[in-house]
Design a protein around this motif. Structure first.
Motif, PDB file in Angstrom:
ATOM      1  N   GLY A 189      -2.843  17.700   7.676  1.00  0.00           N
ATOM      2  CA  GLY A 189      -2.864  16.638   6.595  1.00  0.00           C
ATOM      3  C   GLY A 189      -2.940  15.231   7.149  1.00  0.00           C
ATOM      4  O   GLY A 189      -1.847  15.083   8.180  1.00  0.00           O
ATOM      5  N   VAL A 190      -3.643  14.223   7.382  1.00  0.00           N
ATOM      6  CA  VAL A 190      -3.646  12.966   8.064  1.00  0.00           C
ATOM      7  C   VAL A 190      -3.790  11.935   7.008  1.00  0.00           C
ATOM      8  O   VAL A 190      -4.739  11.282   6.215  1.00  0.00           O
ATOM      9  N   SER A 191      -3.035  10.913   7.488  1.00  0.00           N
ATOM     10  CA  SER A 191      -3.014   9.197   6.828  1.00  0.00           C
ATOM     11  C   SER A 191      -2.741   7.968   7.921  1.00  0.00           C
ATOM     12  O   SER A 191      -2.781   8.552   8.772  1.00  0.00           O
TER      13      SER A 191
ATOM     14  N   VAL B 225      -0.108   3.363   3.562  1.00  0.00           N
ATOM     15  CA  VAL B 225      -1.745   4.206   3.482  1.00  0.00           C
ATOM     16  C   VAL B 225      -2.704   3.174   3.022  1.00  0.00           C
ATOM     17  O   VAL B 225      -2.671   2.168   2.145  1.00  0.00           O
TER      18      VAL B 225
ATOM     19  N   LYS C 114      -7.588   6.240   2.147  1.00  0.00           N
ATOM     20  CA  LYS C 114      -7.501   6.942   0.992  1.00  0.00           C
ATOM     21  C   LYS C 114      -7.197   8.636   2.444  1.00  0.00           C
ATOM     22  O   LYS C 114      -7.176   8.101   3.584  1.00  0.00           O
ATOM     23  N   PRO C 115      -6.167   9.448   2.062  1.00  0.00           N
ATOM     24  CA  PRO C 115      -6.437  10.608   2.869  1.00  0.00           C
ATOM     25  C   PRO C 115      -7.611  10.926   3.348  1.00  0.00           C
ATOM     26  O   PRO C 115      -8.614  10.941   2.769  1.00  0.00           O
TER      27      PRO C 115
ATOM     28  N   SER D 205       6.209  15.682   8.425  1.00  0.00           N
ATOM     29  CA  SER D 205       4.984  15.360   9.314  1.00  0.00           C
ATOM     30  C   SER D 205       5.550  14.745  10.243  1.00  0.00           C
ATOM     31  O   SER D 205       6.716  14.804  11.226  1.00  0.00           O
TER      32      SER D 205
END
Length: 238
Positions: free
Chosen positions: A151-153, A161, A164-165, A217
């Motif tokens: 999962g990447v942001s 943020v 969006k991711p 994370s």
């Protein structure tokens, strides 16, 4: 006629006493017989059954071990078998199939953030697309596994943020076993500016990544990637 000198015998006192003695002895004998008869009747009455027939005395039988069959221990009722003794031996060793089905037993537990180092490589443009390799290095002394998409942001300096991711690509993931010191990667993808409109997201300050299967994370200070055309996706670890 001359008178004879012999007289008829008459019962003298001694004969009377003898007769009394005999009568007393006979009476005593009759009393004794009567007493014996009464005693036998009482004894036989205590052992006689309901029909008046004497019951035979109980006889204890013994089995081969010498214990009385009527005793409190060492007996088994006819027609039954004693329960088999419980076994307390060691449990069977796990089979090879069981070990193979257990990732930890096979030395391939899931990689965690404490055992990974993350880096972001330079962008590789081509035909309007830009790919950035997101690398994961196993820093432990044992092998571990990553399976799926990270999962990447992209973040600003205040932690908010950007955009969006990353979306997931349609590539089918597969588990990757990472040996100690080995590096694997997942590809980040965006577009060159102008390919799909002229707008781009602002440069990030940080990139935040959740390794596949992790709820923890990892963050890395970077100004890449700069996302353009609202296109930002990530592939599986390979």
């Amino acid at each position: 006629m001359p008178i004879s000198s012999h007289r008829p015998a008459t019962a003298g006192p001694h004969r009377v006493r003898h007769r009394g003695t005999l009568l007393a002895a006979a009476a005593a004998a009759l009393l004794s017989v009567a007493a014996v008869g009464c005693g036998d009747g009482a004894a036989s009455g205590s052992s006689a059954g309901a029909g008046g027939t004497p019951s035979p005395p109980a006889v204890a039988t013994s089995d081969s071990s010498g214990d009385s069959a009527n005793g409190a221990t060492g007996t088994t009722p006819a027609g039954t078998q004693p329960p088999a003794p419980a076994t307390t031996g060691p449990a069977a060793a796990p089979s090879a199939t069981t070990k193979a089905a257990n990732p930890q037993a096979a030395g391939s537990s899931r990689c965690t953030v404490t055992g990974l180092k993350m880096t972001l490589g330079r962008g590789d443009p081509g035909a309007g697309n830009v790919y950035y390799p997101l690398d994961f290095t196993n820093t432990t002394s044992h092998a571990c596994t990553l399976d799926g998409f990270p999962g990447v942001s992209l973040l600003r300096g205040d932690g908010s943020v950007i955009g969006k991711p990353a979306d997931r690509t349609r590539v089918k993931p597969s588990a990757v076993r990472i040996a100690p010191g080995q590096t694997v990667e997942a590809d980040l993808h965006t577009l060159n500016q102008g390919v799909k409109g002229d707008s781009c997201w602002r440069k990030p300050t940080l990139i935040m990544v959740y390794p596949p299967g992790s709820t923890d994370s990892m963050t890395l200070a970077t100004s890449n990637p700069v996302v353009c055309g609202d296109t930002f996706d990530v592939g599986p670890v390979h």
